[in-house]
Design a protein around this motif. Structure first.
Motif, short mmCIF file in Angstrom:
data_model
loop_
_atom_site.label_atom_id
_atom_site.label_comp_id
_atom_site.label_asym_id
_atom_site.label_seq_id
_atom_site.Cartn_x
_atom_site.Cartn_y
_atom_site.Cartn_z
N ASP A 85 18.76 80.38 88.46
CA ASP A 85 19.28 81.49 89.24
C ASP A 85 20.74 81.70 88.83
OD1 ASP A 85 19.27 83.51 91.16
OD2 ASP A 85 19.97 82.16 92.73
N ILE A 86 21.06 82.85 88.27
CA ILE A 86 22.41 83.18 87.82
C ILE A 86 22.97 84.26 88.74
CG2 ILE A 86 23.82 83.98 85.89
CD1 ILE A 86 22.34 81.56 85.03
N ARG A 87 24.18 84.04 89.24
CA ARG A 87 24.80 85.02 90.14
C ARG A 87 26.30 85.11 89.87
NH1 ARG A 87 21.64 86.84 93.94
NH2 ARG A 87 19.72 85.73 94.39
N VAL A 88 26.85 86.30 90.13
CA VAL A 88 28.31 86.42 90.12
C VAL A 88 28.80 85.92 91.48
CG1 VAL A 88 28.43 88.30 88.45
CG2 VAL A 88 28.27 88.84 90.86
N ALA A 89 29.99 85.37 91.48
CA ALA A 89 30.56 84.84 92.71
C ALA A 89 30.69 85.96 93.74
CB ALA A 89 31.92 84.20 92.44
N PRO A 90 30.40 85.67 94.99
CA PRO A 90 30.49 86.70 96.04
C PRO A 90 31.88 87.35 96.08
CG PRO A 90 29.44 84.73 96.89
CD PRO A 90 29.95 84.39 95.52
N GLY A 91 31.88 88.68 96.07
CA GLY A 91 33.13 89.43 96.15
C GLY A 91 33.92 89.51 94.86
N SER A 92 33.35 89.03 93.74
CA SER A 92 34.11 89.01 92.49
C SER A 92 33.81 90.17 91.55
CB SER A 92 33.85 87.69 91.74
OG SER A 92 32.51 87.63 91.32
N HIS A 93 32.82 91.01 91.90
CA HIS A 93 32.48 92.14 91.04
C HIS A 93 32.14 93.35 91.89
CE1 HIS A 93 30.53 94.49 87.87
NE2 HIS A 93 31.19 93.71 87.02
N ALA A 94 32.53 94.52 91.43
CA ALA A 94 32.30 95.74 92.18
C ALA A 94 30.81 96.04 92.33
CB ALA A 94 33.00 96.91 91.50
N SER A 95 30.01 95.68 91.33
CA SER A 95 28.56 95.93 91.36
C SER A 95 27.80 94.61 91.48
CB SER A 95 28.13 96.64 90.08
OG SER A 95 28.85 97.83 89.91
N GLU A 96 28.26 93.76 92.36
CA GLU A 96 27.72 92.41 92.51
C GLU A 96 26.20 92.39 92.69
OE1 GLU A 96 27.89 88.94 95.90
OE2 GLU A 96 29.63 90.22 95.64
N SER A 97 25.68 93.18 93.61
CA SER A 97 24.24 93.14 93.89
C SER A 97 23.43 93.66 92.69
CB SER A 97 23.90 93.93 95.14
OG SER A 97 24.24 95.29 94.99
N ALA A 98 23.92 94.69 92.01
CA ALA A 98 23.21 95.23 90.85
C ALA A 98 23.20 94.23 89.69
CB ALA A 98 23.85 96.54 90.40
N VAL A 99 24.32 93.56 89.47
CA VAL A 99 24.40 92.56 88.40
C VAL A 99 23.47 91.39 88.72
CG1 VAL A 99 25.92 90.90 87.25
CG2 VAL A 99 26.73 93.22 87.68
N ASN A 100 23.51 90.90 89.96
CA ASN A 100 22.64 89.78 90.36
C ASN A 100 21.17 90.15 90.21
OD1 ASN A 100 24.78 88.09 90.92
ND2 ASN A 100 24.81 88.59 93.09
N LYS A 101 20.83 91.37 90.60
CA LYS A 101 19.43 91.83 90.50
C LYS A 101 19.01 91.88 89.04
CE LYS A 101 16.40 95.58 91.94
NZ LYS A 101 16.32 96.85 92.67
N GLN A 102 19.88 92.38 88.18
CA GLN A 102 19.56 92.50 86.77
C GLN A 102 19.41 91.13 86.11
OE1 GLN A 102 22.31 95.00 84.72
NE2 GLN A 102 20.94 95.33 83.01
N LEU A 103 20.26 90.18 86.48
CA LEU A 103 20.23 88.86 85.86
C LEU A 103 19.05 88.00 86.30
CD1 LEU A 103 24.01 87.91 86.00
CD2 LEU A 103 22.67 88.57 84.00
N ASN A 104 18.45 88.30 87.44
CA ASN A 104 17.39 87.47 87.98
C ASN A 104 16.03 88.15 88.00
OD1 ASN A 104 18.85 84.97 88.65
ND2 ASN A 104 20.08 86.40 89.84
#
Length: 131
Positions: A85-104
Motif C-alpha cells: 500500500d503506497i500513500r502520500v502523507a496526509p495533507g502533503s499533496h493538493a491531490s492526495e486522494s487522487a494520487v493515492n487512488k491511482q497508486l493503489n
C-alpha cells in the motif's frame, strides 16, 4: 556558430556519500504502535507492507511517478504474497486522494507499466548509482 557555456564558471560541489538506510517493515512500524500482541499477530498473518511518502511540494507533478517507482521496487523485492500500500502523507499533496487512488489501483498500475516510456523512467529511477 560558436557554442558558449551557459555558466562559464560553475560551482562544483563535492559529492556527498550516501548513507545506507534500511526500510522498516510494516510489521516493525505497526509493532511500535501496537496496543497488544494480538494486533501484531493479525498484521503478521496479513503480510501487509505500506509506505507513506512526502512529495517535495504540495503540487508535485512527480508524486505519482515517485509512488510508482516505490511500488515497482517493492514488488521486485518482496515475495508476491505481500500486499503493498503506497500513500502520500496526509495533507502533503493538493491531490492526495487522487494520487493515492491511482497508486493503489491494480488496473491503473498495470496500464502505467504497459507504457514503455514510463517503464524506462521507472527503471532509470531504480538503477543503482555507483558514482
Amino acid at each position: 556558430m560558436v557554442s558558449e557555456l551557459i555558466n562559464a564558471n560553475p560551482i562544483v560541489y563535492e559529492k556527498k556519500e550516501r548513507r545506507a538506510r534500511s526500510m522498516p517493515t510494516a510489521v516493525e512500524e505497526y509493532a511500535v504502535e501496537a496496543i497488544d500482541q494480538q494486533e501484531v499477530f493479525d498484521i503478521l498473518s496479513l503480510q501487509l507492507f505500506w509506505i507513506t511518502f512526502t512529495p517535495t511540494v504540495e503540487h508535485c507533478s512527480m508524486a505519482t511517478i515517485i509512488g510508482l517507482c516505490l511500488r515497482v521496487k517493492l514488488s521486485r523485492s518482496l515475495p508476491s504474497r505481500y500486499k503493498v500500500d503506497i500513500r502520500v502523507a496526509p495533507g502533503s499533496h493538493a491531490s492526495e486522494s487522487a494520487v493515492n487512488k491511482q497508486l493503489n489501483d491494480k488496473e491503473r498500475v498495470a496500464a502505467a507499466l504497459e507504457n514503455p516510456n514510463l517503464v524506462d523512467m521507472v527503471d532509470e529511477c531504480l538503477a543503482p548509482s555507483y558514482n
